[in-house]
Scaffold this motif. Structure first.
Motif, PDB file in Angstrom:
ATOM      1  N   LEU A 179      41.696  42.796 -11.316  1.00 20.93           N
ATOM      2  CA  LEU A 179      41.227  42.750  -9.933  1.00 20.93           C
ATOM      3  C   LEU A 179      42.392  42.525  -8.973  1.00 20.93           C
ATOM      4  CD1 LEU A 179      38.140  40.414 -10.422  1.00 20.93           C
ATOM      5  CD2 LEU A 179      38.154  42.897 -10.311  1.00 20.93           C
ATOM      6  N   SER A 180      42.216  42.952  -7.741  1.00 22.32           N
ATOM      7  CA  SER A 180      43.214  42.677  -6.712  1.00 22.32           C
ATOM      8  C   SER A 180      43.248  41.168  -6.446  1.00 22.32           C
ATOM      9  CB  SER A 180      42.859  43.409  -5.419  1.00 22.32           C
ATOM     10  OG  SER A 180      41.642  42.911  -4.895  1.00 22.32           O
ATOM     11  N   LYS A 181      44.333  40.722  -5.844  1.00 23.37           N
ATOM     12  CA  LYS A 181      44.474  39.306  -5.511  1.00 23.37           C
ATOM     13  C   LYS A 181      43.333  38.844  -4.600  1.00 23.37           C
ATOM     14  CE  LYS A 181      47.688  35.910  -3.638  1.00 23.37           C
ATOM     15  NZ  LYS A 181      48.983  35.704  -2.987  1.00 23.37           N
ATOM     16  N   ALA A 182      42.956  39.688  -3.633  1.00 22.43           N
ATOM     17  CA  ALA A 182      41.874  39.325  -2.702  1.00 22.43           C
ATOM     18  C   ALA A 182      40.561  39.112  -3.439  1.00 22.43           C
ATOM     19  CB  ALA A 182      41.707  40.411  -1.642  1.00 22.43           C
ATOM     20  N   ALA A 183      40.242  39.996  -4.387  1.00 20.88           N
ATOM     21  CA  ALA A 183      38.992  39.865  -5.138  1.00 20.88           C
ATOM     22  C   ALA A 183      39.007  38.604  -5.999  1.00 20.88           C
ATOM     23  CB  ALA A 183      38.763  41.103  -6.000  1.00 20.88           C
TER      24      ALA A 183
END
Length: 157
Positions: free
Chosen positions: A127-131
């Motif tokens: 997952l992306s850091k934001a997710a």
């Protein structure tokens, strides 16, 4: 019906791409005077739930990636943004929308597949850091998650 589907699609895309606010300090405008405001009556909008289908994909082990890849090309050719709600998967079609739920805290996000990976044995999604931040497992690094594929009528082939 089509306009409702378009609105839903636009809202999902905005949520996935993330919000960017650009502030130009040279062009700060004064707040509107109350006389200039227009009164708008609220209208209740009922969504047709038959337009969206969630397909249970079971549980998976997710990790996250970000800083070292931020600004680099992803497998689908777009530039990776660690602040967007995206993910890497080994085989899911690019553009696939997934609802991800952290089983430890029940927090959920919707992400879009735009890359390939993860390349560490036993992990299913990167997952992306934001997710990962939104799901609450940045410090732990990995988490067991529930995965549901989101299908939107008229948009999926």
């Amino acid at each position: 019906m089509r306009s409702l589907a378009k609105i839903l699609f636009i809202l999902v895309l905005v949520a996935l791409v993330g919000f960017t606010l650009v502030v130009n300090e040279d062009k700060i405008t004064e707040p509107a005077v109350t006389e200039d405001l227009v009164s708008v009556e609220e209208e209740t909008v009922t969504a047709d739930r038959s337009l969206v289908e969630c397909i249970d994909k079971g549980t998976m082990k997710a990790s996250w990636y970000g800083p070292g890849f931020h600004g680099q090309k992803t497998a689908n050719g777009e530039i990776y943004n660690q602040n967007s709600f995206t993910a890497a998967h080994k085989s899911l079609k690019f553009g696939t929308l997934l609802k991800i739920t952290n089983l430890k805290n029940n927090k959920s996000v919707v992400i879009r597949i735009n890359d390939r990976g993860p390349y560490i044995h036993g992990r299913d999604l990167d997952l992306s850091k934001a997710a990962a931040t939104e799901l609450g497992f940045i410090s732990k690094g990995v988490s067991k998650i529930k995965v549901e594929e989101i299908k939107i009528a008229g948009l999926d082939s």
